[in-house]
Scaffold this motif. Structure first.
Motif, mmCIF file in Angstrom:
data_model
loop_
_atom_site.group_PDB
_atom_site.id
_atom_site.type_symbol
_atom_site.label_atom_id
_atom_site.label_comp_id
_atom_site.label_asym_id
_atom_site.label_seq_id
_atom_site.Cartn_x
_atom_site.Cartn_y
_atom_site.Cartn_z
ATOM 1 N N SER A 1 53.123 69.991 24.489
ATOM 2 C CA SER A 1 54.265 70.504 23.727
ATOM 3 C C SER A 1 53.882 71.464 22.615
ATOM 4 C CB SER A 1 55.039 69.337 23.108
ATOM 5 O OG SER A 1 54.251 68.682 22.122
ATOM 6 N N LEU B 1 59.020 66.205 29.908
ATOM 7 C CA LEU B 1 59.843 66.835 28.878
ATOM 8 C C LEU B 1 58.994 67.645 27.913
ATOM 9 C CD1 LEU B 1 62.837 66.897 27.908
ATOM 10 C CD2 LEU B 1 62.313 64.903 26.501
ATOM 11 N N SER B 2 57.778 67.176 27.665
ATOM 12 C CA SER B 2 56.918 67.854 26.682
ATOM 13 C C SER B 2 56.446 69.222 27.159
ATOM 14 C CB SER B 2 55.705 66.970 26.349
ATOM 15 O OG SER B 2 54.864 66.815 27.474
ATOM 16 N N VAL C 1 61.097 71.075 22.737
ATOM 17 C CA VAL C 1 61.088 69.609 22.757
ATOM 18 C C VAL C 1 60.778 69.076 21.357
ATOM 19 C CG1 VAL C 1 58.632 69.424 23.347
ATOM 20 C CG2 VAL C 1 60.206 67.580 23.976
ATOM 21 N N ASN C 2 61.377 67.942 21.012
ATOM 22 C CA ASN C 2 61.117 67.345 19.701
ATOM 23 C C ASN C 2 60.857 65.843 19.836
ATOM 24 O OD1 ASN C 2 63.711 65.937 19.699
ATOM 25 N ND2 ASN C 2 64.665 67.891 19.195
ATOM 26 N N GLN D 1 63.664 63.562 21.255
ATOM 27 C CA GLN D 1 63.810 63.636 22.713
ATOM 28 C C GLN D 1 62.750 62.793 23.415
ATOM 29 O OE1 GLN D 1 63.833 67.785 23.807
ATOM 30 N NE2 GLN D 1 65.597 68.242 22.505
ATOM 31 N N ILE D 2 61.524 62.823 22.917
ATOM 32 C CA ILE D 2 60.448 62.017 23.493
ATOM 33 C C ILE D 2 60.780 60.534 23.388
ATOM 34 C CG2 ILE D 2 58.017 61.362 23.293
ATOM 35 C CD1 ILE D 2 58.440 64.197 24.376
ATOM 36 N N ASP E 1 69.414 66.715 22.396
ATOM 37 C CA ASP E 1 68.439 65.629 22.299
ATOM 38 C C ASP E 1 68.724 64.506 23.284
ATOM 39 O OD1 ASP E 1 67.093 66.946 20.309
ATOM 40 O OD2 ASP E 1 68.098 65.911 18.663
ATOM 41 N N PHE F 1 68.662 66.797 27.480
ATOM 42 C CA PHE F 1 67.404 67.225 28.091
ATOM 43 C C PHE F 1 66.610 66.049 28.675
ATOM 44 C CE2 PHE F 1 67.169 71.471 25.563
ATOM 45 C CZ PHE F 1 68.278 71.900 26.267
#
Length: 332
Positions: free
Chosen positions: A44, A89-90, A95-96, A99-100, A228, A231
């Motif tokens: 990321s 996702l990363s 991406v933040n 979200q992770i 958030d 995704f």
């Protein structure tokens, strides 16, 4: 209790005999989580603070323990799925950490006994709400909303009888119980899965239409999700499309149709690269399984695509290798 350490919370609320098992699990997982965090940072480009790392470790531990007894259709540990979703996702720009975290937890409410309030106490309301928004309700909650035109006379009689019992119980409960107690009592009177299974004819049709109502509400509501929440859900579908080996052609066709009708239009508006990845996955599934689905027309109708996007779709459906032009995936 916001931000309460998950491990310490479990230790404080579990019996002495279980505490050593939790301690061993946590210490064993720490190396695994460190490796996971390193991979997230590498993919990321994020710089994750010490506080954020501690929080992600707690989230990882909770998700791991919650899914510990679950298996995927292919026999692999269920936790591998949310872990893959977070790692996939990363790869995407923007991406933040939230979200992770939601990616790791996205199935714990739907699949396990973990509830919204528990996640709220540990990680805050925004995380708990995000996970809740990605959780399907029980299909049995939609039984009373099925249009009568889909039901036989026997099924209508059966459901109407249960409605009367439910309503009468509710009237009696109103003066005797709190709202929470009422809800718990009502769960006992609303048709249970076991009861439905005692009559296979009723079960199959009622379950089918109740699930359709639930899916229409759940998938149709994705457009209302913020980034958030959306995704992680889109990447969840990407991973599900990639792991359908153990499923029948009928189930795969159902997943493909859901993807075309619900996921592609939203992904096209909010994250075109993910949309294109899904289209490529759909085409691969249809080709490998020789499924009879009118893919190109269905996809184009679902997307209301521009000429530029039509060109991209045609390239993908013709096995184009130009899915992404750069090494970094970028949102549209």
């Amino acid at each position: 209790m916001k931000g309460l350490n998950t491990f310490h919370f479990f230790m404080e609320t579990s019996g002495l005999g279980h505490q050593m098992e939790l301690f061993l699990d946590y210490t064993t997982l720490e190396k695994e989580v460190d490796s996971f965090l390193n991979e997230i940072e590498k993919k990321s480009g994020l710089t994750i603070s010490a506080e954020e790392k501690r929080k992600i470790k707690d989230v990882y531990f909770l998700a791991y323990k919650a899914h510990n007894s679950e298996k995927r259709k292919d026999g692999t540990p269920y936790f591998d799925h949310p872990k893959r979703v977070a790692l996939l996702l990363s790869n995407f720009e923007g991406v933040n950490i939230k979200q992770i975290i939601i990616a790791l937890l996205h199935d714990v409410i739907e699949n396990t006994d973990i509830e919204h309030d528990f996640i709220n106490k540990l990680f805050g309301e925004d995380i708990a709400d995000g996970v809740q928004h990605l959780s399907k309700k029980d299909w049995k909650d939609y039984i009373y909303d099925i249009d009568n035109k889909y039901l036989s006379s026997q099924e209508k009689s059966y459901i109407n009888k249960r409605k009367v019992q439910r309503d009468n119980l509710l009237k009696r409960l109103n003066s005797k119980y709190t709202y929470e107690e009422e809800s718990e009592k009502l769960k006992q009177i609303i048709i249970s899965g076991d009861e439905l299974e005692t009559n296979k004819g009723i079960s199959k049709n009622i379950k089918h239409h109740a699930k359709k109502l639930r899916d229409r509400e759940y998938f149709g509501g994705m457009i209302e999700l913020d980034d958030d929440e959306l995704f992680p859900k889109l990447i969840d579908r990407v991973d599900n499309l990639a792991t359908l080996e153990g499923y029948s052609n009928d189930k795969v066709t159902e997943v493909i149709n859901h993807t075309i009708n619900y996921f592609l239009p939203v992904a096209r508006q909010r994250n075109l690269p993910i949309c294109l990845i899904m289209i490529k996955q759909i085409n691969k599934l249809i080709t490998n399984r020789n499924l009879k689905i009118r893919t190109i027309r269905s996809i184009k109708n679902a997307l209301f695509v521009s000429q530029e996007t039509k060109h991209l779709v045609n390239n993908i459906l013709s096995h184009s290798t130009n899915l992404v032009q750069s090494s970094k995936l970028k949102a549209a």
